[in-house]
Design a protein around this motif. Sequence first.
Motif, PDB file in Angstrom:
ATOM      1  N   UNK A  30       0.177  -4.837 -12.534  1.00  0.00           N
ATOM      2  CA  UNK A  30       0.746  -5.067 -11.116  1.00  0.00           C
ATOM      3  C   UNK A  30       1.000  -3.558 -10.776  1.00  0.00           C
ATOM      4  N   UNK A  31       0.277  -2.520 -11.245  1.00  0.00           N
ATOM      5  CA  UNK A  31       0.592  -1.101 -10.584  1.00  0.00           C
ATOM      6  C   UNK A  31       0.436  -1.145  -9.193  1.00  0.00           C
ATOM      7  N   UNK A  32       1.034  -0.442  -8.528  1.00  0.00           N
ATOM      8  CA  UNK A  32       0.733  -0.195  -7.129  1.00  0.00           C
ATOM      9  C   UNK A  32      -0.364   1.227  -7.189  1.00  0.00           C
ATOM     10  N   UNK A  33      -1.402   1.109  -6.184  1.00  0.00           N
ATOM     11  CA  UNK A  33      -2.136   2.216  -6.012  1.00  0.00           C
ATOM     12  C   UNK A  33      -1.371   3.649  -5.959  1.00  0.00           C
ATOM     13  N   UNK A  34      -1.941   4.734  -6.382  1.00  0.00           N
ATOM     14  CA  UNK A  34      -1.074   5.721  -6.326  1.00  0.00           C
ATOM     15  C   UNK A  34      -1.299   6.516  -4.937  1.00  0.00           C
ATOM     16  N   UNK A  35      -0.241   7.385  -4.329  1.00  0.00           N
ATOM     17  CA  UNK A  35      -0.567   8.032  -2.966  1.00  0.00           C
ATOM     18  C   UNK A  35      -0.965   9.398  -3.353  1.00  0.00           C
ATOM     19  N   UNK A  36      -1.905   9.726  -2.396  1.00  0.00           N
ATOM     20  CA  UNK A  36      -2.597  11.071  -2.552  1.00  0.00           C
ATOM     21  C   UNK A  36      -1.433  11.870  -2.370  1.00  0.00           C
ATOM     22  N   UNK A  37      -1.561  13.116  -3.079  1.00  0.00           N
ATOM     23  CA  UNK A  37      -0.690  14.305  -2.670  1.00  0.00           C
ATOM     24  C   UNK A  37      -0.814  14.947  -1.600  1.00  0.00           C
ATOM     25  N   UNK A  38       0.274  15.187  -0.810  1.00  0.00           N
ATOM     26  CA  UNK A  38       0.287  15.661   0.512  1.00  0.00           C
ATOM     27  C   UNK A  38      -0.247  16.927   0.550  1.00  0.00           C
ATOM     28  N   UNK A  39      -0.988  17.328   1.546  1.00  0.00           N
ATOM     29  CA  UNK A  39      -1.393  18.673   1.956  1.00  0.00           C
ATOM     30  C   UNK A  39      -0.472  19.259   2.512  1.00  0.00           C
ATOM     31  N   UNK A  40       0.011  20.684   1.747  1.00  0.00           N
ATOM     32  CA  UNK A  40       0.895  21.535   2.553  1.00  0.00           C
ATOM     33  C   UNK A  40       0.204  22.783   3.052  1.00  0.00           C
ATOM     34  N   UNK A  41      -0.837  22.961   3.081  1.00  0.00           N
ATOM     35  CA  UNK A  41      -1.702  23.899   3.714  1.00  0.00           C
ATOM     36  C   UNK A  41      -1.652  24.953   2.604  1.00  0.00           C
ATOM     37  N   UNK A  42      -2.336  26.196   2.858  1.00  0.00           N
ATOM     38  CA  UNK A  42      -2.641  27.213   2.001  1.00  0.00           C
ATOM     39  C   UNK A  42      -1.493  28.054   1.882  1.00  0.00           C
ATOM     40  N   UNK A  43      -0.842  27.930   0.823  1.00  0.00           N
ATOM     41  CA  UNK A  43       0.402  28.915   0.503  1.00  0.00           C
ATOM     42  C   UNK A  43       0.133  30.209   0.611  1.00  0.00           C
ATOM     43  N   UNK A  44      -1.191  30.685  -0.174  1.00  0.00           N
ATOM     44  CA  UNK A  44      -1.415  32.257  -0.011  1.00  0.00           C
ATOM     45  C   UNK A  44      -1.799  32.705   1.376  1.00  0.00           C
TER      46      UNK A  44
END
Length: 73
Positions: A46-60
Amino acid sequence: MSKSVLIIVIAVIAAAAGGGAYHVLTQQQPAAVAPPITPPHELPNTASPQKPAPDHGSFQNRFQPSMPPAEGK
């Protein structure tokens, strides 16, 4: 003498009522029975699907200076 007998009877009845009330109020509730433990390999999936990691843009590139926009030319 009948007055003292009446007082004793009333005292005995009051003591019996108090003892009965104490017994009723202090009775412990039956312990709740825990459900049997199911081994992990028998649990339904019954595991829920994992959420995608948020995109925070290019840190560099975030702190590199950029040219200001050209004005009206």
